[in-house]
Design a protein around this motif. Structure first.
Motif, PDB file in Angstrom:
ATOM      1  N   TRP A  73      13.579  73.170  65.517  1.00 54.87           N
ATOM      2  CA  TRP A  73      14.233  72.500  66.651  1.00 54.87           C
ATOM      3  C   TRP A  73      13.967  71.006  66.530  1.00 54.87           C
ATOM      4  CZ3 TRP A  73      15.809  74.834  71.735  1.00 54.87           C
ATOM      5  CH2 TRP A  73      16.130  76.195  71.586  1.00 54.87           C
ATOM      6  N   ASP A  74      15.030  70.288  66.227  1.00 56.60           N
ATOM      7  CA  ASP A  74      14.970  68.847  65.963  1.00 56.60           C
ATOM      8  C   ASP A  74      15.249  68.116  67.285  1.00 56.60           C
ATOM      9  OD1 ASP A  74      15.302  66.271  65.051  1.00 56.60           O
ATOM     10  OD2 ASP A  74      17.057  66.715  63.794  1.00 56.60           O
ATOM     11  N   ILE A  75      14.174  67.723  67.971  1.00 56.92           N
ATOM     12  CA  ILE A  75      14.310  67.146  69.310  1.00 56.92           C
ATOM     13  C   ILE A  75      14.511  65.631  69.205  1.00 56.92           C
ATOM     14  CG2 ILE A  75      13.198  66.970  71.579  1.00 56.92           C
ATOM     15  CD1 ILE A  75      13.023  69.865  70.961  1.00 56.92           C
ATOM     16  N   ALA A 120      21.188  58.616  65.368  1.00 60.73           N
ATOM     17  CA  ALA A 120      20.240  59.205  66.317  1.00 60.73           C
ATOM     18  C   ALA A 120      20.712  60.599  66.737  1.00 60.73           C
ATOM     19  CB  ALA A 120      20.111  58.309  67.542  1.00 60.73           C
ATOM     20  N   THR A 121      19.760  61.522  66.787  1.00 59.43           N
ATOM     21  CA  THR A 121      20.046  62.858  67.303  1.00 59.43           C
ATOM     22  C   THR A 121      20.261  62.756  68.812  1.00 59.43           C
ATOM     23  OG1 THR A 121      18.623  63.783  65.597  1.00 59.43           O
ATOM     24  CG2 THR A 121      19.137  65.221  67.473  1.00 59.43           C
ATOM     25  N   ILE A 122      21.232  63.488  69.297  1.00 55.64           N
ATOM     26  CA  ILE A 122      21.472  63.549  70.743  1.00 55.64           C
ATOM     27  C   ILE A 122      20.976  64.896  71.234  1.00 55.64           C
ATOM     28  CG2 ILE A 122      23.209  63.404  72.579  1.00 55.64           C
ATOM     29  CD1 ILE A 122      23.109  60.873  70.857  1.00 55.64           C
ATOM     30  N   LYS A 162      12.460  62.580  61.859  1.00 55.28           N
ATOM     31  CA  LYS A 162      12.455  64.030  62.118  1.00 55.28           C
ATOM     32  C   LYS A 162      13.655  64.738  61.470  1.00 55.28           C
ATOM     33  CE  LYS A 162      12.537  63.173  66.506  1.00 55.28           C
ATOM     34  NZ  LYS A 162      12.457  61.691  66.437  1.00 55.28           N
ATOM     35  N   THR A 163      14.840  64.187  61.726  1.00 55.83           N
ATOM     36  CA  THR A 163      16.046  64.801  61.162  1.00 55.83           C
ATOM     37  C   THR A 163      16.014  64.744  59.640  1.00 55.83           C
ATOM     38  OG1 THR A 163      17.290  64.208  63.144  1.00 55.83           O
ATOM     39  CG2 THR A 163      18.579  64.670  61.158  1.00 55.83           C
ATOM     40  N   SER A 164      15.530  63.618  59.105  1.00 56.77           N
ATOM     41  CA  SER A 164      15.473  63.455  57.647  1.00 56.77           C
ATOM     42  C   SER A 164      14.504  64.461  57.013  1.00 56.77           C
ATOM     43  CB  SER A 164      15.022  62.033  57.295  1.00 56.77           C
ATOM     44  OG  SER A 164      15.907  61.096  57.858  1.00 56.77           O
TER      45      SER A 164
HETATM   46 MG    MG Z   1      17.113  62.819  64.640  1.00 54.35          MG
END
Ligand code: MG
Ligand code: GTP
Length: 178
Positions: free
Chosen positions: A61-63, A37-39, A19-21
């Motif tokens: 919104w990157d959950i 990892a996204t927090i 997702k973030t990528s």
């Molecule tokens: Mg992420």
């Protein structure tokens, strides 16, 4: 006269699916192999000159994937108008989680008219075709229709495959609503 639209779009899916990528590729044209990892939740903004009279401020919104086990998603989902649901083509468990994410969305957020948010399904890491689920993917046409997705794409944040197309498909669906 110019009009400005703010669109809040959710990006959901299990841990490490990309997702973030995908967001970093789309907004900043970069990719990193490194996994952090996204927090909680992260944000990114992309401004689109949609047509001669409309500017879209696309708020992504990157959950964090681990939020599926938390109770914050209801708060994060508020006021959203669309979603990207991502899985990792090389890991079947992340595909199974797609329906859990879709259910989480549909049970906690809806459009003003009560309809579910338009959602696009992303089969990410398609640069790794030789691993994983690719033989099953033709079925995704039916799968995505049966489960209420407006479309699906094989994507790669690494190779920049179909990221733009998938997000454009979602924005087009959102803009067609009113
Ligand atoms: Mg992420
Ligand atoms: P959480 O924040 O934990 O929910 O994960 P995430 O969904 O944001 O995943 P992230 O974007 O951090 O990517 C996880 C790992 O997969 C990283 O090592 C990325 O480099 C890698 N990755 C992401 N997208 C791709 C892709 O399209 N192809 C390949 N080969 N690797 C990818």
């Amino acid at each position: 006269m110019q009009q400005e639209r703010l669109l809040k779009v959710l990006v959901v899916g299990d841990l490490g699916v990309g997702k973030t990528s995908i967001i970093k590729r789309y907004v900043h044209q970069v990719f990193s192999q490194h996994y952090r990892a996204t927090i909680g939740v992260d944000f990114a903004l992309k401004v689109l000159n949609w047509d001669h009279r409309t500017v879209i401020r696309l708020q992504l919104w990157d959950i964090a994937g681990q939020e599926r086990y938390g109770n914050m998603t209801r708060v994060y989902y508020r006021e959203a108008v669309g979603a990207l649901v991502v899985f990792d083509m090389t890991r079947a468990s992340t595909f199974q989680a797609v329906l859990k994410w879709k259910k989480d969305l549909d049970s906690k957020v809806a459009l003003g008219n009560g309809r579910p948010l338009p959602a696009v399904l992303l089969a990410n890491k398609c640069d790794q075709q030789r691993h994983g689920l690719c033989s099953k993917l033709p079925k995704l046409d039916n799968f995505s229709r049966d489960h209420g997705f407006v479309g699906w794409y094989e994507t790669s944040a690494k190779d920049n495959t179909n990221i733009e197309a998938a997000i454009m498909c979602l924005v087009q669906n959102i803009m067609a609503i009113d």
